[in-house]
Design an enzyme around this catalytic site. Structure first.
Site, PDB file in Angstrom:
ATOM      1  N   GLY A  28      -1.351   1.705  10.156  1.00 13.84           N
ATOM      2  CA  GLY A  28      -1.859   2.459   9.015  1.00 13.84           C
ATOM      3  C   GLY A  28      -1.884   1.565   7.783  1.00 13.84           C
ATOM      4  O   GLY A  28      -1.091   0.617   7.677  1.00 13.84           O
ATOM      5  N   GLN A  30      -2.100  -0.356  -0.963  1.00 22.30           N
ATOM      6  CA  GLN A  30      -1.554  -1.558  -0.324  1.00 22.30           C
ATOM      7  C   GLN A  30      -2.590  -2.672  -0.304  1.00 22.30           C
ATOM      8  O   GLN A  30      -2.267  -3.848  -0.240  1.00 22.30           O
ATOM      9  CB  GLN A  30      -1.135  -1.262   1.131  1.00 22.30           C
ATOM     10  CG  GLN A  30      -0.027  -0.255   1.260  1.00 22.30           C
ATOM     11  CD  GLN A  30       0.286  -0.009   2.727  1.00 22.30           C
ATOM     12  OE1 GLN A  30      -0.382   0.777   3.385  1.00 22.30           O
ATOM     13  NE2 GLN A  30       1.288  -0.700   3.248  1.00 22.30           N
ATOM     14  N   CYS A  84       6.756  -0.920   7.200  1.00 19.30           N
ATOM     15  CA  CYS A  84       5.590  -0.830   6.319  1.00 19.30           C
ATOM     16  C   CYS A  84       5.056  -2.234   6.067  1.00 19.30           C
ATOM     17  O   CYS A  84       5.844  -3.157   5.861  1.00 19.30           O
ATOM     18  CB  CYS A  84       6.017  -0.172   5.004  1.00 19.30           C
ATOM     19  SG  CYS A  84       4.694  -0.033   3.792  1.00 19.30           S
ATOM     20  N   LEU A  85       3.731  -2.382   6.085  1.00 24.86           N
ATOM     21  CA  LEU A  85       3.162  -3.716   5.831  1.00 24.86           C
ATOM     22  C   LEU A  85       3.532  -4.218   4.437  1.00 24.86           C
ATOM     23  O   LEU A  85       3.556  -5.419   4.205  1.00 24.86           O
ATOM     24  CB  LEU A  85       1.631  -3.678   5.986  1.00 24.86           C
ATOM     25  CG  LEU A  85       1.112  -3.346   7.384  1.00 24.86           C
ATOM     26  CD1 LEU A  85      -0.407  -3.401   7.406  1.00 24.86           C
ATOM     27  CD2 LEU A  85       1.702  -4.278   8.429  1.00 24.86           C
ATOM     28  N   HIS A 136       3.373   9.031   6.040  1.00 27.14           N
ATOM     29  CA  HIS A 136       3.746   7.739   5.442  1.00 27.14           C
ATOM     30  C   HIS A 136       2.601   7.214   4.568  1.00 27.14           C
ATOM     31  O   HIS A 136       2.828   6.769   3.436  1.00 27.14           O
ATOM     32  CB  HIS A 136       4.080   6.751   6.576  1.00 27.14           C
ATOM     33  CG  HIS A 136       4.385   5.355   6.126  1.00 27.14           C
ATOM     34  ND1 HIS A 136       5.606   4.746   6.353  1.00 27.14           N
ATOM     35  CD2 HIS A 136       3.638   4.431   5.479  1.00 27.14           C
ATOM     36  CE1 HIS A 136       5.580   3.520   5.852  1.00 27.14           C
ATOM     37  NE2 HIS A 136       4.396   3.296   5.322  1.00 27.14           N
ATOM     38  N   GLU A 137       1.363   7.292   5.084  1.00 28.47           N
ATOM     39  CA  GLU A 137       0.222   6.740   4.342  1.00 28.47           C
ATOM     40  C   GLU A 137      -0.129   7.594   3.125  1.00 28.47           C
ATOM     41  O   GLU A 137      -0.459   7.054   2.062  1.00 28.47           O
ATOM     42  CB  GLU A 137      -1.001   6.587   5.256  1.00 28.47           C
ATOM     43  CG  GLU A 137      -0.802   5.652   6.457  1.00 28.47           C
ATOM     44  CD  GLU A 137      -0.245   4.294   6.086  1.00 28.47           C
ATOM     45  OE1 GLU A 137      -0.497   3.811   4.966  1.00 28.47           O
ATOM     46  OE2 GLU A 137       0.473   3.711   6.923  1.00 28.47           O
ATOM     47  N   HIS A 160       1.954   6.826   0.213  1.00 26.13           N
ATOM     48  CA  HIS A 160       1.513   5.658  -0.561  1.00 26.13           C
ATOM     49  C   HIS A 160       0.570   6.084  -1.695  1.00 26.13           C
ATOM     50  O   HIS A 160       0.552   5.458  -2.750  1.00 26.13           O
ATOM     51  CB  HIS A 160       0.763   4.666   0.342  1.00 26.13           C
ATOM     52  CG  HIS A 160       1.664   3.711   1.082  1.00 26.13           C
ATOM     53  ND1 HIS A 160       2.523   2.851   0.439  1.00 26.13           N
ATOM     54  CD2 HIS A 160       1.806   3.473   2.407  1.00 26.13           C
ATOM     55  CE1 HIS A 160       3.172   2.126   1.354  1.00 26.13           C
ATOM     56  NE2 HIS A 160       2.762   2.487   2.549  1.00 26.13           N
TER      57      HIS A 160
HETATM   58 ZN    ZN Z   1       3.434   1.714   4.307  1.00 25.53          ZN
END
Ligand code: ZN
Length: 198
Positions: free
Chosen positions: A50, A55, A112-113, A154-155, A158
């Site tokens: 994701g 991000q 998380c990235l 989660h996304e 963000h």
């Molecule tokens: Zn994330």
């Protein structure tokens, strides 16, 4: 034929764009579609499941997901809506909105990235209802559970400036606090950019 490697970049914890609420996407324009395609390539380059636009450095309510279906979840049975979602991966969701939560919660390790090399358990509702617009302009609305529900929560977090590290138990937060300090410190030296080439 040789192809030059492409450069992909995501913002890491400490970047302001990750801590503010993102703006709604006004309309699904060719620019938005192009951005979503680039985000999908970026997510794949980082081996993510994701990626949210902040991000990617854009404060917009747009996420892309590529959630794998585990054998366990497949065996447990999917709803028609979940089947349709898994069949459409990777996909972009415009202005996604979580509209309902199950009372039942579950705990699962998240990463998380934007928070590389750090994982910790997060408690979240097991199932959600959500709606979003797709890149063809149509709208979808439905319920889902499993990793898909977790990934969407989660996304969409963000998009509200929330990282999974903001949702940890005090114990888990304490456990990763040293690593978080290091991440913030090293982020300051590279303007909170994480780069990969693929
Ligand atoms: Zn994330």
């Amino acid at each position: 034929m040789l192809r030059a490697k492409k450069r992909y970049e995501v913002r890491t914890a400490g970047d302001r764009v990750l801590s503010v609420s993102a703006s709604p996407v006004g309309a699904v324009t060719p620019e938005i579609r192009e951005m979503a395609e680039k985000m999908i390539s970026c997510m794949a380059a980082f081996d993510g499941i994701g990626l949210a636009a902040p991000q990617y450095g854009e404060s917009l309510r747009l996420i892309v997901i590529d959630v794998p279906l585990s054998e366990k979840e497949a065996a447990a049975g999917l709803t028609e809506f979940e089947e349709r979602m898994y069949g459409a991966m990777p996909m972009a969701l415009v202005n996604p909105e979580v509209t309902g939560f199950s009372d039942a919660v579950c705990e699962r390790e998240e990463g998380c990235l934007s928070v590389p090399q750090i994982w910790a358990p997060v408690v979240r509702p097991e199932r959600i209802a959500f709606r979003a617009q797709l890149l063809d302009g149509s709208f979808i609305e439905g319920e889902c559970g499993g990793l898909l529900a977790r990934c969407i929560q989660h996304e969409t977090d963000h998009l509200d400036g929330i990282l999974f590290t903001d949702r940890l138990s005090p114990d888990a937060a304490r456990r990763i606090s040293g690593q978080m300090q290091q991440l913030l410190e090293s982020g300051r030296h590279c303007n909170f950019r994480r780069v990969t080439r693929k």
